[in-house]
Each structure stands twice: as structure tokens, then as C-alpha cells.
Scaffold this active site. Structure first.
Site, PDB file in Angstrom:
ATOM      1  N   ILE A  31       0.824  -1.299  -0.101  1.00 23.59           N
ATOM      2  CA  ILE A  31       0.154  -0.106  -0.137  1.00 23.59           C
ATOM      3  C   ILE A  31       0.688   1.300  -0.220  1.00 23.59           C
ATOM      4  CG2 ILE A  31      -1.990   1.469   0.971  1.00 23.59           C
ATOM      5  CD1 ILE A  31      -3.024  -1.134   2.638  1.00 23.59           C
TER       6      ILE A  31
ATOM      7  N   THR B 142      -4.549   5.452   7.569  1.00 25.27           N
ATOM      8  CA  THR B 142      -5.205   4.933   7.344  1.00 25.27           C
ATOM      9  C   THR B 142      -5.030   2.857   7.365  1.00 25.27           C
ATOM     10  OG1 THR B 142      -4.029   4.892   4.755  1.00 25.27           O
ATOM     11  CG2 THR B 142      -6.153   6.167   4.813  1.00 25.27           C
ATOM     12  N   SER B 143      -4.644   2.820   8.539  1.00 28.35           N
ATOM     13  CA  SER B 143      -3.526   2.068   9.342  1.00 28.35           C
ATOM     14  C   SER B 143      -4.598   1.266  10.232  1.00 28.35           C
ATOM     15  CB  SER B 143      -2.089   2.098   9.052  1.00 28.35           C
ATOM     16  OG  SER B 143      -1.785   2.701  10.535  1.00 28.35           O
ATOM     17  N   ARG B 144      -4.229   1.406  11.074  1.00 30.18           N
ATOM     18  CA  ARG B 144      -4.527   1.033  12.586  1.00 30.18           C
ATOM     19  C   ARG B 144      -4.455   2.546  13.822  1.00 30.18           C
ATOM     20  NH1 ARG B 144      -6.778  -2.244   9.559  1.00 30.18           N
ATOM     21  NH2 ARG B 144      -6.680  -4.182  10.019  1.00 30.18           N
TER      22      ARG B 144
ATOM     23  N   ASP C 122      -9.305   8.004   8.605  1.00 28.53           N
ATOM     24  CA  ASP C 122      -9.764   5.908   8.320  1.00 28.53           C
ATOM     25  C   ASP C 122      -9.693   5.682   9.386  1.00 28.53           C
ATOM     26  OD1 ASP C 122     -11.744   5.305   6.635  1.00 28.53           O
ATOM     27  OD2 ASP C 122      -9.982   3.463   6.576  1.00 28.53           O
TER      28      ASP C 122
ATOM     29  N   GLU D 272     -12.633   3.171  17.586  1.00 26.48           N
ATOM     30  CA  GLU D 272     -13.640   3.183  16.800  1.00 26.48           C
ATOM     31  C   GLU D 272     -15.028   1.918  16.753  1.00 26.48           C
ATOM     32  OE1 GLU D 272     -12.132   0.723  13.081  1.00 26.48           O
ATOM     33  OE2 GLU D 272     -10.645   2.440  13.531  1.00 26.48           O
TER      34      GLU D 272
ATOM     35  N   HIS E 207     -13.510   4.284   8.357  1.00 24.33           N
ATOM     36  CA  HIS E 207     -12.907   2.656   8.728  1.00 24.33           C
ATOM     37  C   HIS E 207     -12.760   2.298   7.389  1.00 24.33           C
ATOM     38  CE1 HIS E 207      -9.899  -0.594   9.822  1.00 24.33           C
ATOM     39  NE2 HIS E 207      -9.541  -0.554   8.815  1.00 24.33           N
TER      40      HIS E 207
ATOM     41  N   ALA F  71     -10.988   3.049   3.505  1.00 30.08           N
ATOM     42  CA  ALA F  71     -10.371   3.384   2.939  1.00 30.08           C
ATOM     43  C   ALA F  71     -10.962   1.589   1.936  1.00 30.08           C
ATOM     44  CB  ALA F  71      -8.784   3.061   3.503  1.00 30.08           C
TER      45      ALA F  71
END
Length: 334
Positions: A151, A229-231, A255, A260, A301, A303
């Protein structure tokens, strides 16, 4: 095999039922939790997304379990040590949407750099004034990519198309990729000091938890932008709030946030058998602060979530299950 598919949307249900009649398949919209796991004690295969809990307290309630086929690349929601000890095979979906997630990075970045959300909300009210909406160019800026895997490299390729300079940090370097894509490697501290925009592409888990905290944010350029956009756990949310509210950072595009799962259903705090620790409650408050800051864009979340990518996720997961049943498991994590 008896298969339980959790977190299933209607369109996924139709696809997963293709496993019949060779297997018995039950599709459920809810995630797998410690409270619900006891009802599936005879299940041999479980497939979930990342909102299910696959920790040891859940897995101990599934004595017949032989396979976990997670419909994700990440697997930090799974207790791999327990799986190895108990002989449970774990498969993932390693490459369903490299460019999908990388494109979302730039959706967030462009929304911040051109103040798209504020502009759209203003014009929707009939206000066409330009005050306070001046943005900044990406061309000529330096993108710092933390995690230059599949990515990360797609993000690098997109950045080069915008005319950006790129510096990357990764524990494993690939000089050929650096030469081909036109970027250079640097240590994390150097990257943070040089980059106008930092984007994170790392797995979750203990090894990366709070990798970006107060010290790292202080090394970033004043006015820089952070994209994640990972964790959510890769970033210390409290530290990020401090950096954004003091003006150290100009903005953030997220994201993912640390809590979350709780944010999605906060009433679950009071129904859950497990009380949130003080640390997690502080993280939850930090997430709320991030949601309210005007220089932050948070998406839920998504992405990974395009028609093409989710179709690849489902097809790879079904292939993983069939390959395991045939005695030739693939895409093994454990």
C-alpha cells in the site's frame, strides 16, 4: 465443514452461500463477541471482518475450530499465539486493495489541502465566499511514507504523479523499488523532520502501538499534515489532539481511530461484561475530541471499501476456505 460467517452484508450472504452444499454455512450480520461465542461451539470455520473479537476468551469457547478466515489484511484482532497453541489455521486476504487504500489516502489529503469539506458545507448553505478556504499545493511538497509495503508503494506512485518528493521508512528496504519509483529511504526521525505530509501504512499490534506519540509529533514540521489509514492504535490519540490544538500540526486525515469499535456503539460500554480501562476511556475521549476538531477529517474505516475491493475480499476468502478444505491452505498467517 460447519462454517459461521460474521459481519455479513446482504450481498456477501449470497456469495458465501456458494459454499453450500459441500459445507454447512450460517451467515450472521453481528460480529463475533465473547458474549455470543458460546452459541457456536461446534463451528469448524469462522470468517469475520475486523470488528469481531478473536481473542483467547472467545476462541476457548470454540473447541471444534480449525480455521479462521479473516476478511482483512490485518490480523491484530486475532490471538495468533492461542491459534498456534491450539492448532487453528489463520488465513487472511493479503492484497485485495493496495491501490484502493492508497487512493483514499489522497482523498483525505486533497480534502484537507483544498478545504473541501468546509467549502462544500458553506456553498450548500448558499454562501460562496472564499474567506478562509485558501489551500496548498501538493506539487513540490515532501510525502513521508511510514511503511513502504504494497500500500505504501502505491501511495508513493500516486504522490509522484502529483509532483511530490517522497521519503520512506521501513524496517525492510528495497533499493530496486526506491530506484524504480523515485524515492529514498530514511530513518523515522529524519522522515518526520523532512515531510510536509506523513502517511502511515503499518500493521496494528504491540509492535506499532503508539509509534507516533508526543516525541514523534514534536519532530514533525510545524504545519505538517498526518494521514492514517492503517490502525488507530499506531497513533497516540491524546498526543495527536495536543499537536492539533496547539497548532503544531495543520491537520489530520484519519480513516481509523483507537476506539472506533466503541464509538460505533457507545451503549455497548454499559452492556459489556468487560469494563473499559482508564487508558481506553482516555483514548475514547481523545477520539471524541478528534471528531470535533475543524482541522481533522475522520472517515469510518472505509479506505478499503470500493465495489472492486470488497468483491476481491470475498472471492479470496472463499478460495481460502476451499483451499483449506482441500488440504492445501493458502494465505497463511498462522
Amino acid at each position: 465443514m460447519k462454517i459461521a460467517v460474521f459481519e455479513v452484508a446482504d450481498w456477501e450472504r449470497r456469495a458465501c452461500l456458494r459454499l453450500q452444499p459441500h459445507h454447512t454455512v450460517e451467515c450472521l450480520a453481528a460480529p463475533l463477541t465473547e458474549a455470543s461465542a458460546g452459541a457456536y461451539a461446534d463451528v469448524e470455520t469462522v470468517t469475520t471482518f475486523i470488528r469481531s473479537d478473536l481473542g483467547a476468551p472467545v476462541l476457548r469457547q470454540l473447541p471444534e475450530l480449525r480455521l479462521i478466515a479473516t476478511r482483512s489484511t490485518g490480523f491484530d484482532h486475532i490471538d495468533l499465539d492461542y491459534c498456534r497453541w491450539s492448532g487453528v489455521t489463520v488465513c487472511n486476504v493479503p492484497d485485495y486493495g493496495d491501490h484502493t487504500v492508497a487512493e483514499h489516502v489522497f482523498a483525505l489529503l486533497l480534502a484537507l489541502s483544498r478545504r473541501i469539506v468546509e467549502a462544500a458545507e458553506r456553498t450548500r448553505r448558499g454562501d460562496f465566499s472564499e474567506d478562509g478556504l485558501r489551500g496548498f499545493d501538493l506539487a513540490g511538497k515532501t510525502l513521508g511514507v511510514v511503511g513502504a509495503g504494497r500500500i505504501g508503494r502505491r501511495a508513493i506512485a500516486i504522490a509522484k504523479g502529483f509532483g511530490m518528493n517522497v521519503v520512506a521508512f521501513d524496517v525492510h528496504t528495497d533499493p530496486t523499488a526506491a530506484e524504480t519509483l523515485g524515492f529514498c529511504y530514511a530513518g523515522l526521525d529524519e522522515l518526520l523532520a523532512r515531510a510536509d505530509v506523513v502517511t502511515l501504512h503499518l500493521p496494528g499490534g504491540a509492535g506499532t502501538r503508539h509509534l507516533i506519540g508526543d516525541a514523534q509529533l514534536a519532530r514533525m514540521k510545524p504545519g505538517a499534515v498526518l494521514i492514517n489509514t492503517s490502525r488507530g492504535g499506531v497513533v497516540d490519540g491524546e498526543a495527536l489532539v495536543r499537536a492539533l490544538t496547539t497548532g503544531r500540526l495543520a491537520g489530520a486525515g484519519l480513516d481509523v481511530v483507537a476506539e472506533e469499535g466503541v464509538l460505533r456503539e457507545e451503549a455497548e460500554i454499559f452492556r459489556s461484561q468487560t469494563t473499559l480501562s482508564t487508558e481506553r476511556l482516555r483514548a475514547l475521549v481523545a477520539d471524541h475530541a478528534l471528531l470535533s476538531l475543524p482541522n481533522v477529517i475522520v472517515t469510518p474505516h472505509i479506505a478499503y471499501d470500493t465495489h472492486e475491493a470488497v468483491a476481491r475480499i470475498v472471492e479470496t476468502t472463499l478460495d481460502n476456505i476451499e483451499a483449506f478444505a482441500a488440504g492445501a491452505p493458502r494465505n497463511l498467517v498462522a
